[in-house]
Write an enzyme that holds these catalytic residues in place. Structure first.
Site, PDB file in Angstrom:
ATOM      1  N   GLY A   1     104.278  36.524  69.071  1.00  0.00           N
ATOM      2  CA  GLY A   1     104.742  37.744  69.728  1.00  0.00           C
ATOM      3  C   GLY A   1     104.950  38.917  68.792  1.00  0.00           C
ATOM      4  O   GLY A   1     105.515  39.926  69.179  1.00  0.00           O
TER       5      GLY A   1
ATOM      6  N   GLY B   1     102.704  40.844  67.486  1.00  0.00           N
ATOM      7  CA  GLY B   1     101.802  41.973  67.713  1.00  0.00           C
ATOM      8  C   GLY B   1     100.700  42.102  66.685  1.00  0.00           C
ATOM      9  O   GLY B   1     100.004  43.116  66.643  1.00  0.00           O
TER      10      GLY B   1
ATOM     11  N   SER C   1     105.566  37.150  55.955  1.00  0.00           N
ATOM     12  CA  SER C   1     105.209  38.528  56.321  1.00  0.00           C
ATOM     13  C   SER C   1     103.780  38.892  55.937  1.00  0.00           C
ATOM     14  O   SER C   1     103.510  39.986  55.460  1.00  0.00           O
ATOM     15  CB  SER C   1     106.172  39.523  55.637  1.00  0.00           C
ATOM     16  OG  SER C   1     107.488  39.319  56.089  1.00  0.00           O
ATOM     17  N   ARG C   2     102.853  37.948  56.137  1.00  0.00           N
ATOM     18  CA  ARG C   2     101.526  38.136  55.570  1.00  0.00           C
ATOM     19  C   ARG C   2     100.469  38.639  56.542  1.00  0.00           C
ATOM     20  O   ARG C   2      99.377  39.046  56.148  1.00  0.00           O
ATOM     21  CB  ARG C   2     101.038  36.814  54.970  1.00  0.00           C
ATOM     22  CG  ARG C   2     100.803  35.735  56.025  1.00  0.00           C
ATOM     23  CD  ARG C   2     100.418  34.416  55.393  1.00  0.00           C
ATOM     24  NE  ARG C   2      99.159  34.484  54.699  1.00  0.00           N
ATOM     25  CZ  ARG C   2      97.974  34.389  55.292  1.00  0.00           C
ATOM     26  NH1 ARG C   2      97.888  34.248  56.586  1.00  0.00           N
ATOM     27  NH2 ARG C   2      96.868  34.437  54.571  1.00  0.00           N
TER      28      ARG C   2
ATOM     29  N   ALA D   1      98.355  49.508  54.278  1.00  0.00           N
ATOM     30  CA  ALA D   1      99.474  48.846  54.968  1.00  0.00           C
ATOM     31  C   ALA D   1     100.160  47.802  54.100  1.00  0.00           C
ATOM     32  O   ALA D   1      99.523  47.106  53.311  1.00  0.00           O
ATOM     33  CB  ALA D   1      98.982  48.190  56.245  1.00  0.00           C
TER      34      ALA D   1
ATOM     35  N   VAL E   1     105.967  44.133  57.527  1.00  0.00           N
ATOM     36  CA  VAL E   1     107.212  44.474  58.217  1.00  0.00           C
ATOM     37  C   VAL E   1     107.801  43.276  58.963  1.00  0.00           C
ATOM     38  O   VAL E   1     108.916  43.325  59.447  1.00  0.00           O
ATOM     39  CB  VAL E   1     106.991  45.648  59.203  1.00  0.00           C
ATOM     40  CG1 VAL E   1     106.153  45.212  60.387  1.00  0.00           C
ATOM     41  CG2 VAL E   1     108.308  46.226  59.677  1.00  0.00           C
ATOM     42  N   GLY E   2     107.076  42.155  59.017  1.00  0.00           N
ATOM     43  CA  GLY E   2     107.498  41.036  59.877  1.00  0.00           C
ATOM     44  C   GLY E   2     108.909  40.568  59.654  1.00  0.00           C
ATOM     45  O   GLY E   2     109.655  40.321  60.590  1.00  0.00           O
ATOM     46  N   GLU E   3     109.301  40.416  58.408  1.00  0.00           N
ATOM     47  CA  GLU E   3     110.648  39.949  58.120  1.00  0.00           C
ATOM     48  C   GLU E   3     111.572  41.062  57.645  1.00  0.00           C
ATOM     49  O   GLU E   3     112.797  40.956  57.773  1.00  0.00           O
ATOM     50  CB  GLU E   3     110.605  38.869  57.027  1.00  0.00           C
ATOM     51  CG  GLU E   3     109.804  37.652  57.408  1.00  0.00           C
ATOM     52  CD  GLU E   3     109.587  36.739  56.220  1.00  0.00           C
ATOM     53  OE1 GLU E   3     110.363  35.801  56.055  1.00  0.00           O
ATOM     54  OE2 GLU E   3     108.635  36.977  55.451  1.00  0.00           O
TER      55      GLU E   3
END
Ligand SMILES: Cc1cc2nc3c(=O)[nH]c(=O)nc-3n(C[C@H](O)[C@H](O)[C@H](O)COP(=O)(O)OP(=O)(O)OC[C@H]3O[C@@H](n4cnc5c(N)ncnc54)[C@H](O)[C@@H]3O)c2cc1C
Lengths: 295, 763
Positions: free
Chosen positions: B486, B488, B527-528, B715, B718-720
């Site tokens: 989820g 994105g 966060s890869r 880029a 930002v995941g974690e």
């Protein structure tokens, strides 16, 4: 228990209170259902003796009402939801303690499904609703019992989630007596997150005559097996003006009341709760005193 | 400033949004296969025992029961649910055996059944007869390291298989401390937060024609496949892992749950089996956050503020099985390296077994514990020198070319100073910080910083593949394999491909989460996703573009370098009227009748070398009630150095969601483990509270986009990143408001008040 599913049961859907009473009397282990929030949850958790018959009140017409006013008194019917009470201008203007208490319940889903009477009948010592109702001296009118005198809300519980109601008892309504003279109240609680069950609840209701406290109700929840009135604190206020020292003394008396016997649990600690009884009672009394002074 | 692009940087809707919002998306828990059975697990009622005997004959003969399995049905292979172990030979500690003869926490797996429905499965469980020899148990690290503590795993007689292992050290710390003007630090504790996904653990397994298919919530499908092949002793070719959408992530998909059990049941029953944990089962048996139980840290600063030394000992409470506890401590230590220019660092880690559920992974792996401890201690040391915490951080953070997370990595970009400047302005730092407070409710502001990573390279294998396959109409299928939790990422990957190929975003159809269809990918962790898989997509799309240009050159009779691709049209730079569309080329490559069909299928493999740290500054303004200890967060601001936001909406969404989890970790999320049997008392959302929308304070997520030379279109991750700084910044703001330093998380009113009272009493 590792699994939570609803056990099998019979659902009875009476259309009159008489039929509901008859169904309750004629069947085995029965339970009344209003919103069903607590009942179904308990059944899923597989309590020792789950009911085999559930009698829902939802198909009985005319049970969803909030009637009356401050002077004449208030009646709340068995299907009046917490949300109904929160949105009622009669309650907001005439019984602000109750309005404040239900506004503290932050789960809109719970307020929309859950009834005031259902909340009270669960008998949890952390009920925002019951704490406020005791401060308003509310009574429960039971069908076919105590035809003369209704059951005072303060006498409803005998322990955590234990009430004096029999499975066959139906609460027909809750009544709050009318008030003639000026009264000033406040409701405060403490929670972990806003929608959580309270770790401490406090309601105060002060009756003033000529700048002096004629009578007081100081109600404390979640620090003893049942919600109680801090009587020594109440006594210390009677016949006095609401100055800081008097208020401080009452707050300390509530904190040190022998009935204040909090426990450690996942929501808080005993020592924190005890300390907070003093702080919240003081703050509630100060809030009420401010309103009295402004009047 | 970064150049403006067409698709990259646009706020595109996520490809899965419609399916999810309309309830059509499939999850492991909503899957229904023909003949699918319900699997249930028999769990140990004891926190520690020897399993002397399991007799399931009665359960097996119950009508409706298709299969019962226990230790006798499986090959006794040592394994771990931590699937990352299987990327390197040796890997991390493997200490589990499926239905082994020893149970090590209340809930450990003893046997399982598959039946036609849940009531039958439950009845069957109650018919299984188990003889246990109960053993003494311990529930805290301190008890587990005591002299006479029971031994939980025979290979670790002192219960501490990882004991004070030096990690990421450099310089002469002792000397640097001696030269320090101030030294601050002490012991800290943090909570074993829960991932709290909406979907409890669920999986489906089916074994047909010698091939096992497992539908799993795993964020690392290819690693899950390898682990299942290992534990079930099957060739990898015979295992296929499919990830439908997962209703739980936040790291919970980094370790498997009942997948091996569902597989064993399906193999014995010859029918598909679904195992879906009830909520309390999930709370008690799904691995929690990597549990760094206690941390000892000290920092030393020179009189002018120069960072001299950082010393730390991270001690994990592994619970019954190691899983990710030791690696969590390792990452915690690694994440201390990047932010500031320490002259010397001296760090070590330990991990101890106890008898409760093991520590897995959660979003912010290791960095949560590090950020809280490091950023509050640094704040303390800065305060002792009388300096402004923002100015100190501006001056002493590491910069481009400086030491990275892992000793061989270097920092490729850093916009921390911009983050600090923007945040200080927004929160009103100058007006609010260090202002004397009085009264019952006191306000304060606090700041904290961090640098995270975009994939754990070069330390871990971060191998990704992407394949673009073009249809005759010029649209493409993009085959990738991130975890589908989820976040994105699939949308962002489509944006990268669409940008390169100059075609609309909607024309990239992303197919993900099937190990038989997609190329290898480690999956989603560290966060890869956008950085590592994005690099693979960028490379594949660039390769596809080259193929298009080549074909166009042939068709137009021009050379490649005289052609440009714009808006889906390849034209000659010399003559605008000389052009061909991608659609025409794609059509001709599939349906051409000139004997030169050659469907464009572009593939790329990447193993990134840089770790591209995203930097961040977090700002809190709080109001502390000194009589109740209640901390109200008045305002929260995250300023995040994202490099480039491929989809700003998803980036902001990630940061805002993380703000909720970070505040929960900071203020109230606390799984309570019973000290009498290790059972998790907070076994549902009625008891374990997470932040709800009404609790969320005024907050902002601000993006700083200055690009990273190594990232796809600049880029970073930002995941974690969004949940590290709430705890330290709030703690620092509490100090600013009332002058107390909190060392234990969560910072509940009970703890805050106790600290205020201790300060007043002069303790
Ligand atoms: C997530 C959550 C949050 C909550 N938060 C709060 C909170 O913040 N503050 C708070 O005070 N409460 C809170 N509650 C409790 C909630 O308000 C009550 O569960 C709810 O009001 C019960 O009402 P109901 O109509 O659903 O009762 P039911 O579940 O239908 O009934 C509850 C009990 O009352 C009996 N009963 C119902 N009607 C009658 C009647 N007329 N006569 C006799 N017996 C009757 C039933 O037999 C049953 O034993 C929360 C509950 C949940 C699940």
């Amino acid at each position: 228990m590792l699994y939570r599913t609803l056990p099998e049961f019979d659902l009875v859907e009476p259309t009159t209170l008489q039929d509901a009473a008859a169904a309750l009397a004629s069947r085995g282990r029965t339970a009344i259902m209003a919103g069903g929030i607590s009942l179904l949850d308990d059944m899923k958790r597989g309590g020792a003796d789950p009911p085999d018959t559930v009698v829902t009140l939802r198909h009985i017409p005319g049970l969803r009402y909030i009637e009356g006013d401050r002077v004449g008194g208030l009646k709340i019917g068995p299907l009046a939801t917490i949300r109904d009470v929160e949105l009622s201008s009669t309650v907001r203007d005439g019984f602000p303690i109750l309005h404040q208490a239900v506004s503290k319940i932050r789960s809109v889903q719970v307020k929309t499904m859950g009834t005031i009477i259902g909340n009270v009948c669960v008998g949890t010592p952390a009920s925002d609703v019951l704490t406020a109702l005791i401060a308003l001296d509310a009574r429960l009118r039971l069908i076919g019992r105590n035809s003369g005198s209704p059951l005072p809300a303060i006498s409803l519980c005998k322990g955590p989630k234990l009430t004096h109601l029999e499975p066959t008892d139906i609460v027909e309504h809750i009544e709050i007596p009318g008030v003639q003279g000026p009264s000033y109240g406040a409701y405060i609680n403490l929670t972990r997150t806003l929608p959580d069950i309270a770790k401490l609840t406090v309601a105060v209701n002060l009756f003033m005559e000529d700048g002096v406290c004629a009578d007081a109700r100081i109600v404390v929840g979640a620090v003893a097996p049942i919600i109680f009135r801090a009587s020594a604190a109440e006594d210390s206020l009677r016949g006095r003006g609401l100055d800081h020292e008097t208020i401080d003394r009452a707050a300390v008396a509530a904190r040190d009341d022998p009935t204040t016997t909090p426990i450690d649990d996942i929501r808080s600690t005993a020592s924190y709760r005890r300390g907070m009884v003093g702080v919240l009672v003081r703050r509630a009394l100060e809030a009420a005193a401010t309103k009295a002074a402004a009047a | 400033m970064l150049e403006t692009l067409n698709v990259v940087g646009a706020r595109m809707p996520l490809p899965e949004a419609y399916e999810k919002a309309t309830g059509r998306a499939t999850y492991c828990s909503t899957m229904r296969l023909p003949g699918m059975l319900v699997g249930k697990v028999l769990r140990s009622p004891h926190p520690h025992a020897r399993v002397a005997k399991v007799d399931y004959s009665k359960a097996e003969s119950l009508p409706g029961v298709a299969a019962v399995v226990s230790g006798q049905d499986v090959k006794s292979k040592v394994y771990t649910k931590n699937v990352m172990t299987y990327q390197l030979p040796g890997g991390e500690i493997q200490d589990m055996t499926l239905f082994g003869d020893r149970v090590r926490y209340k809930g450990d797996e003893v046997a399982a059944v598959a039946a036609v429905d849940e009531p039958t499965a439950r009845r069957a469980l109650s018919l299984i007869e188990v003889e246990y020899e109960v053993l003494p148990a311990v529930f805290t690290v301190d008890d587990a390291i005591a002299e006479d503590a029971p031994v939980i795993h025979d290979f670790a007689p002192d219960n501490t298989p990882v004991s004070a292992v030096p990690t990421f050290c450099y310089g002469d710390a002792a000397k640097a401390f001696e030269e320090s003007a101030v030294v601050a630090g002490g012991w800290y504790t943090t909570s074993k937060q829960i991932q709290a996904g909406m979907e409890s653990a669920a999986c489906v397994a089916d074994y047909q024609h010698g091939k096992l298919t497992v539908w799993s919530q795993s964020q690392l499908p290819h690693m899950a496949k390898r682990m299942l092949a290992h534990v079930l002793d099957l060739p990898e070719a015979d295992v296929r892992v499919i990830q439908p959408y997962a209703g739980a992530g936040f790291g919970a998909g980094c370790d498997l749950n009942a997948e091996p059990i569902a597989a064993v049941l399906a193999m014995k029953a010859g029918a598909p089996v679904q195992v879906w944990y009830s909520r309390d089962e999930d709370f008690n048996n799904r691995l929690t956050r990597e549990h760094v139980a206690k941390v000892h840290m000290r920092v030393g600063l020179a009189a002018d503020g120069t960072p001299k030394a950082l010393e730390a000992h991270y001690w994990g409470d592994a619970g019954s099985y190691m899983c990710k506890t030791a690696s969590g401590c390792g990452v915690a230590l690694a994440s201390n390296i990047t932010p500031y220019e320490w002259e010397a660092m001296d760090q070590k880690l330990s991990a101890t077994y106890t008898n409760h559920v093991g520590g897995g992974a959660m979003r912010g792996f290791g960095g949560m514990q590090s950020s809280f401890v490091r950023e509050t201690i640094v704040d303390e040391a800065i305060a002792q020198l009388g300096m402004d915490p923002i100015e100190w951080r501006m001056k002493h953070h590491r910069n481009v070319g400086g030491l990275g997370w892992f000793p061989s990595a270097r920092i490729t970009s850093c916009a921390l100073e911009e983050c600090l400047t923007i945040g200080a302005e927004r929160i009103g730092w100058k007006e609010k910080w260090n202002k004397p407070q009085s009264g019952t409710k006191r306000r304060g502001v606090g700041v904290a910083c961090m640098a995270w990573l975009s994939g754990a390279q070069p330390m871990l294998l971060e191998h990704s593949n992407a394949t673009l396959k073009f249809n005759a109409d010029g649209s493409a299928t993009l085959l990738v394999s991130p975890g589908r939790v989820g976040q994105g990422v699939e949308g962002a990957l489509a944006q990268i491909a669409a940008e390169v190929l100059t075609i609309p975003y909607e024309r990239i159809n992303v197919i993900a989460g099937d190990t038989d269809i997609t190329g290898f990918d480690i999956g989603t962790h560290a966060s890869r996703g956008v950085y590592c898989i994005g690099k693979a997509v960028l490379a594949a799309a660039t390769e596809a573009k080259e193929q298009f240009l080549q074909r166009a050159a042939e068709k137009l009779g021009l050379s490649n370098d005289t052609l440009v691709l714009e808006d889906g049209v390849i034209s000659s730079t010399a003559d605008q009227n000389c052009f061909v569309t991608l659609e025409e080329i794609a059509l001709g490559l599939i349906y051409g009748f000139e004997h030169d069909c050659n469907q464009i299928v572009a593939h790329a493999t990447v193993e990134p070398e840089d770790f591209a740290p995203p930097w961040q500054a977090g700002f809190a303004e709080v109001e502390v009630d000194i009589e109740t200890g209640v901390v109200e967060v008045v305002k929260w601001i995250t300023v995040h150095d994202i490099g480039r936001a491929i989809n700003p909406s998803t980036v902001e969404g990630q940061l805002e969601g993380a703000t909720c989890q970070g505040m929960g970790f900071a203020l109230f999320e606390d799984p309570v483990i019973s000290l009498s049997d290790g059972y998790m008392l907070t076994d549902g959302f009625d008891k374990y509270k997470i932040m709800s929308s009404v609790d969320l304070p005024d907050h902002e997520a601000i993006l700083v986009e200055m690009g990273d030379p190594s990232g796809p279109f600049g880029a970073k991750s930002v995941g974690e990143a969004g949940l590290f700084l709430q705890a330290p910044a709030i703690a620092n703001a509490i100090y600013d408001a009332v002058g107390i330093r909190l060392r234990d998380l969560p910072m509940t009113p009970e703890r805050v008040l106790a600290a205020i009272q201790a300060k007043e009493a002069g303790v």
